[in-house]
Design an enzyme around this catalytic site. Structure first.
Site, PDB file in Angstrom:
ATOM      1  N   SER A   1       0.835  -1.200   0.000  1.00 15.58           N
ATOM      2  CA  SER A   1       0.000   0.000   0.000  1.00 15.58           C
ATOM      3  C   SER A   1       0.874   1.257   0.000  1.00 15.58           C
ATOM      4  O   SER A   1       1.773   1.390  -0.832  1.00 15.58           O
ATOM      5  CB  SER A   1      -0.954  -0.046   1.197  1.00 15.58           C
ATOM      6  OG  SER A   1      -1.918   0.981   1.123  1.00 15.58           O
TER       7      SER A   1
ATOM      8  N   ASP B   1      -8.508  -3.365  -6.716  1.00 11.96           N
ATOM      9  CA  ASP B   1      -8.464  -4.251  -5.543  1.00 11.96           C
ATOM     10  C   ASP B   1      -9.338  -3.722  -4.409  1.00 11.96           C
ATOM     11  O   ASP B   1      -9.123  -4.042  -3.260  1.00 11.96           O
ATOM     12  CB  ASP B   1      -7.024  -4.438  -5.063  1.00 11.96           C
ATOM     13  CG  ASP B   1      -6.418  -3.167  -4.454  1.00 11.96           C
ATOM     14  OD1 ASP B   1      -7.097  -2.124  -4.434  1.00 11.96           O
ATOM     15  OD2 ASP B   1      -5.262  -3.219  -3.990  1.00 11.96           O
TER      16      ASP B   1
ATOM     17  N   HIS C   1      -7.502  -5.421  -1.089  1.00 11.01           N
ATOM     18  CA  HIS C   1      -6.288  -4.656  -0.832  1.00 11.01           C
ATOM     19  C   HIS C   1      -5.466  -5.186   0.339  1.00 11.01           C
ATOM     20  O   HIS C   1      -4.234  -5.256   0.251  1.00 11.01           O
ATOM     21  CB  HIS C   1      -6.665  -3.193  -0.590  1.00 11.01           C
ATOM     22  CG  HIS C   1      -5.504  -2.267  -0.501  1.00 11.01           C
ATOM     23  ND1 HIS C   1      -4.641  -2.033  -1.555  1.00 11.01           N
ATOM     24  CD2 HIS C   1      -5.035  -1.509   0.525  1.00 11.01           C
ATOM     25  CE1 HIS C   1      -3.708  -1.182  -1.188  1.00 11.01           C
ATOM     26  NE2 HIS C   1      -3.917  -0.847   0.078  1.00 11.01           N
TER      27      HIS C   1
END
Length: 690
Positions: free
Chosen positions: A268, A592, A645
């Site tokens: 991320s 995602d 994610h």
């Protein structure tokens, strides 16, 4: 003795004076009182049959309190019984039940690769993303008494419920400096425990760490590069010397593991943080780490970016503009009294905005590249996207190169993804020539609400200084692209952007040899910086696909209220049918669930592919996509084929790829690219000088 007992039992007790409990018998005796027995009539004698029956107790009524107590008792008893059974059962019993229902489970990647003979080779460095790393209190105000070295972020979040305003105060940073407030020190938790679990039972890195341990990894060859994810990237070095610590730990890992270079695994926002680190470590002091131009080539074998928002995320726009995302907008529409008003004095969204707007790191994820990357009023790279595609049935680690799912044949409605924020569904769908925009940049903002109402200062956001004139000007501009979004934030949140402009940039470099790009504000933008001179270093972009992901928004003005946030997502804006990309005021694309494919995949698909001006040494890049397949039953937890994610961190195929790379495999040995989306097709539509 027995005869005497019988006689005593037959003789009734003498009545007590004034005793009215005999009922009707007593009344009858009362009527006969004073009468003399007739002649020849024997005097009446008391008999046992004349004794009144004992009074009946009134039946107790079943009250609501009794029902509640009974329910609580049943729940507690059931809970303790289940807890006892859980601790008494064999450790393999849950897996046995799961396999009995769903069939035999495949071996976890670590077990599978251990059987193949793989073992630990390259040291591994984890770089967590935003909000997934734990933060603990080292110094605080009086309201935080007793919380020394207790987690304020991560763990159980118990203090959010016990003392919410105190928690917000300590989690917020100084609105002027972007650093600690006076008298408060909140610092990142260190070690692997910093981000293995976000809250108890919700894993982030724990599953990957456990599978790496299967082939011989342990703390001496694994390192969690924990940092305070609220700060701007350069400020983590200014305050905590975090970048210097990462540099020293990587050098130590290489030196103590036979000279094997590290495999870095950012997730991320950690992807952007490590991109910044690679420029910092080679830059000369005092701005950089002084490692020299060959440091990355000598110390890094591969960077396996998971769910990387290289070019930003539209979610950051909604978060900074109105403290919303798709789910929040829906909840706000269903129960506006909870989030919008002063329900129980919570002022939820305003406190959230007050806190998150002090976190400079959130500005690192504002979309980069403007209309060149994200599209304009009448085009976007994803034009013609189908918002409903055939679900992938399988996604195991044996999938081959360029595997693609067949889409369902539908006629997609045109979507103007380039219009990142539109005020009204009609504006979002109108031809570009029909949209009349009124310039907002030099508009008069109007009266300052912050000075007129002192109660607003407790939940101060810059909207309280905007005034009705400024609010109207923002709405009258009607539609914002990725380019005008930056100007919008400068207009509605000038102090936030004043801090952010020191640390981040969102453009495209014309000449990367210009000395101005040596400044750290450009280092986390892949369109304004070069990759290190490391031709042997490999870069992977690994992310999930097949989940509707936020891409653009339909907004409306909020009803006027005291200390309010004037803009909100119009959750009533819906598309024409179930295949529509517009759901609850949000235009969805492939991704995602957090990062669109365009942001996660473009740089490795085209921007860095081969020798380009952004990748002058020609480091090899690979795109590895993982098609989302949700768990079929609750027993599967968050699933082993998820592309979401965070849940992708437990994806068996992703973990197998990473473990193979850590054990020495190259991108070519993984069969190169693995693509399910149209990322290469979309990349060709982006006209960027390479």
């Amino acid at each position: 003795m027995s005869l005497l007992r019988r006689r005593k039992q037959q003789q009734p007790p003498p009545p007590s004076p004034g005793d009215d409990s005999n009922g009707s018998d007593h009344d009858e005796n009362k009527g006969d009182k004073g009468k003399t027995p007739a002649a020849g009539e024997p005097p009446s004698t008391p008999s046992t049959s004349a004794c009144p029956p004992p009074p009946k107790r009134a039946k107790a009524k079943w009250s609501c309190v009794d029902s509640c107590c009974w329910l609580v008792g049943c729940v507690c008893s059931a809970w303790w019984l289940l807890l006892f059974l859980y601790n008494a059962m064999p450790a393999s019993f849950p897996q046995y039940v799961t396999e009995a229902i769903t069939g035999p489970l495949p071996d976890p990647p670590g077990v599978k690769l251990q059987k193949e003979g793989l073992h630990a080779k390259h040291p591994v460095v984890f770089v967590p993303g935003i909000v997934t790393g734990g933060l603990e209190l080292w110094e605080g105000h009086h309201c935080a008494e007793g919380l020394f070295r207790k987690r304020l972020w991560g763990g159980t979040f118990g203090d959010v419920y016990k003392r919410p305003l105190c928690w917000v105060e300590h989690m917020s940073l100084d609105n002027e400096t972007g650093l600690d407030k006076p008298g408060i020190r909140v610092r990142p938790v260190t070690g692997l425990v910093a981000a293995d679990y976000f809250v108890p039972g919700y894993f982030v890195w724990a599953v990957l760490i456990a599978n790496l341990a299967r082939i011989g990894y342990e703390e001496k060859n694994m390192y969690m590069a924990a940092y305070d994810w609220r700060l701007s990237f350069q400020n983590t070095e200014v305050r905590d010397q975090t970048l210097s610590r990462i540099k020293s730990n990587i050098e130590l890992l290489v030196a103590t593991n036979g000279g094997n270079r590290v495999v870095v695994i950012p997730h991320s926002m950690g992807v952007l943080y490590f991109l910044h680190f690679m420029k910092w470590v080679e830059a000369p002091p005092p701005m950089g780490g002084g490692g020299g131009p060959n440091w990355c080539a000598e110390h890094i074998k591969a960077v396996t970016n998971i769910g990387g928002p290289f070019l930003g995320v539209p979610k950051a726009v909604a978060g900074l503009f109105s403290s919303e995302a798709k789910d929040v907008a829906v909840a706000r529409a269903i129960a506006p009294e909870v989030l919008d008003s002063d329900f129980l004095g919570l002022q939820t969204l305003r406190h959230l905005m007050r806190m998150t707007r002090t976190w400079d790191s959130t500005m690192s994820m504002i979309p980069k590249g403007g209309e060149t990357i994200w599209g304009g009023l009448d085009w976007s790279p994803e034009d013609g996207v189908e918002c409903k595609s055939k679900k992938q049935k399988t996604n195991d680690s044996e999938v081959s190169k360029d595997v693609r799912g067949e889409p369902v044949e539908v006629n997609p409605e045109p979507v103007n993804y380039g219009r990142m924020v539109s005020f009204g569904k009609d504006v979002a769908e109108a031809p570009a020539s029909d949209i009349e925009q009124i310039e907002f940049r030099d508009a008069v903002k109007g009266s300052n609400l912050a000075h007129s109402n002192t109660s607003c200062r407790d939940v101060w956001t810059e909207y309280h200084e905007l005034g009705w004139g400024g609010i109207k000007a923002v709405a009258d501009y009607k539609v914002y692209t990725a380019s005008s979004i930056i100007d919008l934030f400068h207009f509605v949140a000038p102090r936030m952007m004043q801090r952010g402009s020191v640390h981040f940039s969102y453009g495209i470099a014309d000449d990367l040899d210009d000395p101005k790009y040596n400044h750290y504000k450009y280092w986390s933008n892949p369109l304004e910086t070069k990759l290190p001179n490391a031709p042997e270093m490999e870069i992977f972009s690994m992310y999930g696909v097949g989940i509707p992901t936020e891409r653009a928004y339909v907004y409306k003005l909020s009803p006027q209220a005291e200390c309010y946030i004037p803009f909100q997502i119009d959750a009533s804006a819906e598309g024409g049918d179930e295949n529509s990309c517009l759901k609850g005021g949000v235009y969805l694309s492939n991704g995602d669930e957090t990062v669109p494919v365009l942001s996660a995949g473009y740089m490795c698909a085209k921007g860095w592919r081969g020798k380009t001006r952004f990748n002058p040494s020609g480091s090899k890049t690979y795109v590895r996509e993982y098609s989302h397949s949700p768990p079929s039953t609750l027993l599967e937890g968050r699933g082993t084929q998820s592309g979401a994610h965070v849940d992708i961190m437990g994806n068996f195929a992703l973990m197998e790829d990473i473990i193979r790379i850590a054990a020495g495999a190259t991108g070519e040995e993984l069969d190169g690219d693995q693509v399910y989306s149209d990322i290469f097709k979309w990349s060709e539509k982006i006209k960027l000088k390479l």
